[in-house]
Write an enzyme that holds these catalytic residues in place. Sequence first.
Site, PDB file in Angstrom:
ATOM      1  N   HIS A 352       6.992   4.519   7.607  1.00  0.00           N
ATOM      2  CA  HIS A 352       6.349   4.669   6.292  1.00  0.00           C
ATOM      3  C   HIS A 352       6.689   3.565   5.309  1.00  0.00           C
ATOM      4  CE1 HIS A 352       4.820   8.824   6.809  1.00  0.00           C
ATOM      5  NE2 HIS A 352       5.838   8.919   7.644  1.00  0.00           N
ATOM      6  N   LYS A 540       3.087   8.231  -9.961  1.00  0.00           N
ATOM      7  CA  LYS A 540       3.720   7.984  -8.661  1.00  0.00           C
ATOM      8  C   LYS A 540       5.202   7.748  -8.921  1.00  0.00           C
ATOM      9  CE  LYS A 540       0.840   4.467  -8.111  1.00  0.00           C
ATOM     10  NZ  LYS A 540       0.313   4.668  -6.767  1.00  0.00           N
ATOM     11  N   ARG A 541       6.018   7.640  -7.873  1.00  0.00           N
ATOM     12  CA  ARG A 541       7.413   7.320  -8.103  1.00  0.00           C
ATOM     13  C   ARG A 541       7.540   5.987  -8.831  1.00  0.00           C
ATOM     14  NH1 ARG A 541      11.605  10.606  -5.887  1.00  0.00           N
ATOM     15  NH2 ARG A 541      13.016   8.955  -6.549  1.00  0.00           N
ATOM     16  N   LYS A 546       5.740  -0.941  -7.187  1.00  0.00           N
ATOM     17  CA  LYS A 546       4.534  -0.216  -7.617  1.00  0.00           C
ATOM     18  C   LYS A 546       4.002  -0.769  -8.943  1.00  0.00           C
ATOM     19  CE  LYS A 546       5.869   4.043  -5.181  1.00  0.00           C
ATOM     20  NZ  LYS A 546       4.809   4.297  -4.196  1.00  0.00           N
ATOM     21  N   THR A 648      -1.179   7.596  -1.129  1.00  0.00           N
ATOM     22  CA  THR A 648      -2.031   8.757  -0.877  1.00  0.00           C
ATOM     23  C   THR A 648      -2.599   9.268  -2.196  1.00  0.00           C
ATOM     24  OG1 THR A 648       0.036  10.009  -0.793  1.00  0.00           O
ATOM     25  CG2 THR A 648      -1.063   9.584   1.302  1.00  0.00           C
ATOM     26  N   LYS A 652      -6.472  10.736  -3.558  1.00  0.00           N
ATOM     27  CA  LYS A 652      -6.708  11.945  -4.361  1.00  0.00           C
ATOM     28  C   LYS A 652      -7.597  11.623  -5.567  1.00  0.00           C
ATOM     29  CE  LYS A 652      -2.210  13.441  -2.825  1.00  0.00           C
ATOM     30  NZ  LYS A 652      -0.760  13.361  -3.092  1.00  0.00           N
TER      31      LYS A 652
HETATM   32  C1  26V Z   1      13.323   6.678   2.070  1.00  0.00           C
HETATM   33  C2  26V Z   1      14.643   6.951   1.890  1.00  0.00           C
HETATM   34  C3  26V Z   1      15.606   5.885   2.124  1.00  0.00           C
HETATM   35  C4  26V Z   1      16.959   6.431   2.346  1.00  0.00           C
HETATM   36  C5  26V Z   1      17.317   7.440   1.303  1.00  0.00           C
HETATM   37  C6  26V Z   1      16.400   8.611   1.314  1.00  0.00           C
HETATM   38  C7  26V Z   1      15.014   8.239   1.489  1.00  0.00           C
HETATM   39  C8  26V Z   1      14.054   9.196   1.276  1.00  0.00           C
HETATM   40  C9  26V Z   1      12.745   8.888   1.454  1.00  0.00           C
HETATM   41  C10 26V Z   1      12.388   7.652   1.850  1.00  0.00           C
HETATM   42  C11 26V Z   1      10.982   7.424   2.070  1.00  0.00           C
HETATM   43  C12 26V Z   1      10.517   6.075   1.751  1.00  0.00           C
HETATM   44  C13 26V Z   1       9.284   5.851   2.467  1.00  0.00           C
HETATM   45  C14 26V Z   1       8.087   6.451   1.797  1.00  0.00           C
HETATM   46  O1  26V Z   1       8.078   7.415   1.050  1.00  0.00           O
HETATM   47  N1  26V Z   1       7.004   5.851   2.108  1.00  0.00           N
HETATM   48  C15 26V Z   1       5.724   6.224   1.561  1.00  0.00           C
HETATM   49  O2  26V Z   1       5.062   6.981   2.564  1.00  0.00           O
HETATM   50  C16 26V Z   1       3.782   7.384   2.125  1.00  0.00           C
HETATM   51  C17 26V Z   1       3.217   8.267   3.214  1.00  0.00           C
HETATM   52  O3  26V Z   1       3.021   7.542   4.367  1.00  0.00           O
HETATM   53  C18 26V Z   1       2.921   6.158   1.877  1.00  0.00           C
HETATM   54  O4  26V Z   1       1.670   6.590   1.414  1.00  0.00           O
HETATM   55  C19 26V Z   1       3.573   5.263   0.841  1.00  0.00           C
HETATM   56  O5  26V Z   1       2.831   4.080   0.693  1.00  0.00           O
HETATM   57  C20 26V Z   1       4.977   4.934   1.267  1.00  0.00           C
HETATM   58  O6  26V Z   1       5.665   4.230   0.244  1.00  0.00           O
END
Ligand code: 26V
Length: 810
Positions: A352, A540-541, A546, A648, A652
């Site tokens: 992701h 968004k975050r 971003k 995503t 929406k």
């Molecule tokens: C990463 C990490 C890194 C370590 C600490 C905890 C933690 C928790 C969550 C994440 C997730 C980062 C990746 C993420 O959210 N990617 C997003 O995924 C979406 C669904 O595929 C996508 O639409 C977004 O573009 C993408 O940033």
Amino acid sequence: MFDNKETFKSIFQRNLVSKLGKPLEEATQEDVYHVLGSMIREYAGQDWATSNQGFKQRQDKQVYYFSLEFLIGRLLGNNLLNVNELELVRDSLADLGFSLEDVEEQEADAGLGNGGLGRLAACFLDSLASLGYAGHGCGIRYKYGLFEQKIINGNQVELPDNWLEKGNEWEVRRPDKKVEVKFWGRVETQEENGRYQFVTKDAESVVAVPYDVPIIGYGHPHVNTLRLWSAEPKRESSLDTPSNYYGYLDYSRSVESISEFLYPDDSQYEGKLLRLKQQYFMCSSGVQSALRTFNKLGLSYDRLPDKVAFHINDTHPTLVIPELMRILMDDQGYGWDEAWDITTRTVSYTNHTTLSEALEKWPVSMISKLLPRIYMIIEEINKRFCAMLLDRYPGDQERITHLAVIAHDQVRMAHLAIVGSHSVNGVAALHTEILKEREMAPFYALYPERFNNKTNGITHRRWLMHANPKLSHLITETIGNAWITEPGKLNELTTVSQDASFQEQFRAIKRGNKERLAAYILDHTGTAVNPDSIFDVQVKRLHGYKRQLLNILHVMHLYNRLKNDPTFDIVPRTFIFGAKAAPSYYFAKKIIKLINNVASTINQDKAVNDRLKVFFLENYSVSLAEKIIPAADVSEQISTAGKEASGTGNMKFMMNGALTIGTMDGANVEMAEQVGEDNMFIFGLRADEVLNYVHSGSYRPGELVSQDNRIREVVEQLIHPGAFCHREGEFWDIYDSLVAHGDEYFVLRDFAAYAEAHAAIDVAYRDIPDWTRKAVLNTAQSGIFSSDRTISEYATDIWGIEPVSGYWKG
Ligand code: 26V
């Protein structure tokens, strides 16, 4: 479910008395929520049992979607929608003096996720059930979800999200299905009949108790399970001495901390022991529980890949791979090669993000102590993988170190995930290309057949039917209801995109949604909003890539122009932001403060506030998104090209008829392919141009500051006290990131193009019929971004499953 309003009302009132001991006259909205929720849950219980029996009898292949995050939001409205009782319940409650909307507000959001990744998992659950696939979620029942955000003096403050405080109507605790998970200890090797046996001694046991949530499919009696694990101490019998008792209390507290809270960081990896514990806790519980179900089929484990698929959502659940190997070898007696074959054919992985700072790398010292047997297996995976590489690339030590699963005293989870699974997918076409050609190129060279793309999607049931019921009705009145089960048919709206009467209704609905959001904003900020202004939204975050910063710098520029240029004429614009920053992300928090400073100056300045307003809505969440998105005219999707894997939120907004201002990044590229660039506002550097700048090191943001007066004015305003900066150097860090530290996200480089795109929006909005035509076309072309399409692709290409039950066409 309920034959008519009268039956519902009498059952409801009976439940009110039997569950809460209250007559209708004394019931509060909260009481109504709890009673209604429990009724729906109990009703679904029948179909749940039948679905599970069916899976077992037919021996359907089961998919388990492992994810540390499920950002579900509220369930009442969606469950009513899916069981086809929304209208009847709304009308009946109105007869009883309650508004369903108000009752829905009583439910706490299940905020068990950070952002896109967690929300995607929730959309997938809805699609799996609605399409009739046997696909379940496996996650953690965090006692505290993502923090609640308060804005105090313009700054983000985090409060714990005690979402379970009033109970959770949807979950069922299943102590009979508990499993044991072991940490620490040491591995002893024993030889038995010429075979090595590995036994972990002196381990610390944790009990994992599942809480099951029924996932109700739309329009037919298919119910899957979201199984969320909670950590509980194992009760020991020998607690007779006081020191033992205190020792037990310490142990018990440390165990409970495993499922205590969701880590609030996204895209920033930190090697925290508790986080690793959470990961293994979930992987081990989920694998054990799935294998227990598989065992009941009485088949050989050789058949596991035919009957079970484990999907890992990003690298967080990668320990599923060594855990399955451990069970196959240590408990089922398989040799390495057979166990490896079964494991890799069972597991698949989605990437992701390509941001290097988010890549998980666990220190060897940590994994090897916490999970000694698992680490042995990872070492063996690495040894065999490196031996294969050496065979293929003799003498190329550099390449081998680059690809190894373990190197520099770290375990690289992405490498383990690729090596140990049969499918690796990206989440949008551009993202998958970047994985194949750049980030994971050497792995793509090794395993080209494993790589594939699955462009993300969103559930149109929550994000259109539930969030925007009036638009949904208009669509059904216009093209019939086939789009509900075949969202691709939304494209039949194309024919009415220029129809005056359709357009008028479409606009009236948008206007109604905007009024509703304006009322929310007035209620929460005390400031009135003009519903005739353009609602321009970025939610968004908060993250550097971003580029909320690009947006707010442009707002500052608009303000400067309005103040200085009496001839400057704009369509009134309301900029709306919503974003949570990771608590430790200093820079992101500064941007929140900047947005709030800008908002307070502009909103109070009578010289401009009839044409420009800015809001930062606190505590952005799924339920707030459901209010904001249907009200948007413009959707901001402005990441640095190449950085946003998919997005995503973009989908929406598109589905709800907003026009996108965006870069050619993530799924924006495919949205442009669908709706045409004429019906979006595309601007800025392309991903390859960004990459060229990075490689050549030729980007000089300082030059832009001196050449472009607009840019110079706004960056100066970051540091000199005035309209936006309240004390000398308040935003030095932001200023430095742009001017002194090379503007990593190309904010200034894209500024001019972004301003031009905004000017084009201003022009386009003045032509109301043409703007409406574009908006309708966006809705019409959004069907492909339903997660039903995404899930069908996963089902066919990755999991090899078919629906086990079909839509109910009644
Ligand atoms: C990463 C990490 C890194 C370590 C600490 C905890 C933690 C928790 C969550 C994440 C997730 C980062 C990746 C993420 O959210 N990617 C997003 O995924 C979406 C669904 O595929 C996508 O639409 C977004 O573009 C993408 O940033």
